[in-house]
Design an enzyme around this catalytic site. Structure first.
Site, PDB file in Angstrom:
ATOM      1  N   ASP A  90       0.825  -1.200   0.000  1.00 43.12           N
ATOM      2  CA  ASP A  90       0.000   0.000   0.000  1.00 43.12           C
ATOM      3  C   ASP A  90       0.865   1.257   0.000  1.00 43.12           C
ATOM      4  OD1 ASP A  90       0.804  -0.887   2.482  1.00 43.12           O
ATOM      5  OD2 ASP A  90      -1.085  -0.442   3.499  1.00 43.12           O
ATOM      6  N   ASP A 119       0.702  -1.895 -13.568  1.00 44.51           N
ATOM      7  CA  ASP A 119      -0.339  -1.164 -14.292  1.00 44.51           C
ATOM      8  C   ASP A 119      -0.457   0.270 -13.781  1.00 44.51           C
ATOM      9  OD1 ASP A 119      -0.900  -3.248 -15.952  1.00 44.51           O
ATOM     10  OD2 ASP A 119      -2.744  -3.857 -14.951  1.00 44.51           O
TER      11      ASP A 119
END
Length: 360
Positions: A224, A252
């Site tokens: 995260d 991505d």
């Protein structure tokens, strides 16, 4: 020397973009005194239509006999309703497993001509970034045991097993350290060791490897935090190594801050089998056959092939410079912002070919 390349156009825009990359390879080979022979095979939806399976035996034999594999793209809504084992994406997983391609290399660099297209703050984009994400490709939750069952009080329950062995972690970790040695000598390992047991094993193995590469600046990040840092200040990263699912998501994310997903190449490599090179964009069936697709990611994938499979760094660098020169001249395909002249797939390929002559 002649290099044998297995060409897998695939589905959607795949045939269009691989055609342009093939032309660039032939031209750069002529300039530098190398030759390339292409043999075309089916993979994905096209293979399912022809053979009933997404990774036919003929393709497997042809790829294993080649020096490298160049892939366009697979998939599309046409095959969404067929059984899982026949879907195009299954073919991609099968070829990676069959060739032992456990290391996925995804560079994400902000090309100078596209700074204005970067969605990050101007002062961040001005600093630029050049990241190599090393994603473990054959383990983790995507390959773990799947289960689905009914319960009396909770309805249907589904599970996917996330597991990694020391061997799998060590081989991808070593590959990442070796790449860091060739670049900026900085490596960030991404995990979720505060929650996941698989990540705790990942971190312990990476720490053992860290002691073997004292020249490399090493740090750990939770996934995260890594996702946040990629959009806050991507320039802090050099090489990132992580497990399969985290790598899928982070690469991505990194692709979007470069200005267009149509610019980014990738390489999937093992220890000895032919490596697989492909753009990270999808098959984009909505624009297939319309001369709108961006061929740059596939062309840059061919440049990665020259560098990593054939050790032809000069030829690889020439392709990269030709791409940069073309972008600096203002040429853009519809997926890219800015520029002064909109061109199609074939026209972009032609401009890069012209500039290839200029930069050599």
């Amino acid at each position: 020397m002649n290099y044998k390349i297995a060409l897998l156009p695939g589905d959607g825009i795949g045939p269009e973009v691989t055609q342009q990359a093939s032309k660039v390879l032939l031209r750069v080979g002529k300039i530098f005194g190398h030759s390339f022979t292409f043999e075309e095979f089916l993979l994905g939806g096209a293979a399912t239509d022809e053979y009933g399976v997404p990774y036919p035996q003929e393709t497997a034999i042809g790829c294993k006999a080649a020096d490298a594999v160049l892939l366009g793209a697979v998939g599309g809504p046409k095959w969404d309703s067929i059984p899982v084992e026949k879907r195009p994406e299954k073919g991609l997983l099968q070829i990676r497993s069959d060739l032992g391609l456990y290391a996925n290399l995804r560079p994400a660099a902000l090309r100078p001509a596209l700074k204005s297209a970067c969605p990050l703050r101007e002062e961040t984009a001005d600093k630029g970034f050049d990241i190599m994400i090393v994603r473990e490709l054959t383990g983790g939750i995507y390959f773990g045991e799947r289960n689905r069952y009914e319960t009396e009080d909770r309805g249907t329950v589904a599970s996917d097993l996330l597991s990694y062995s020391e061997m799998e972690i060590e081989r991808i970790g070593r590959r990442a350290f070796e790449l860091a040695m060739l670049r900026g000598r900085k490596l960030t390992s991404v995990d979720k060791a505060n929650v996941l047991e698989s990540s705790r094993l990942w971190r312990s193995v990476m720490h053992r490897l860290r002691d073997q590469y004292p020249q490399v600046e090493y740090d750990d990040l939770y996934v995260d935090n890594a996702a946040m840092q990629l959009v806050r200040d991507p320039g802090v990263f050099d090489v990132i190594v992580t497990e399969n699912m985290f790598g899928d998501i982070l690469s991505d994310e990194a692709s979007m801050i470069t200005g267009s997903i149509g610019l980014l190449p990738s390489a999937s490599m093992g220890d000895s089998a032919p490596a697989l090179f492909e753009p990270i964009h999808g098959s984009a069936p909505d624009i297939a056959g319309k001369n709108m697709a961006n061929p740059i990611a596939t062309i840059l994938s061919s440049a990665m092939m020259l560098r990593y499979s054939f050790e032809l760094g000069d030829a690889s660098g020439a392709i990269e410079r030709a791409v940069d020169r073309t972008l600096e001249q203002g040429y853009r395909t519809p997926d890219m912002a800015g520029g002064t002249e909109m061109v199609g797939t074939a026209e972009m390929g032609t401009k890069i070919l012209e500039n290839l002559e200029c930069v050599c």
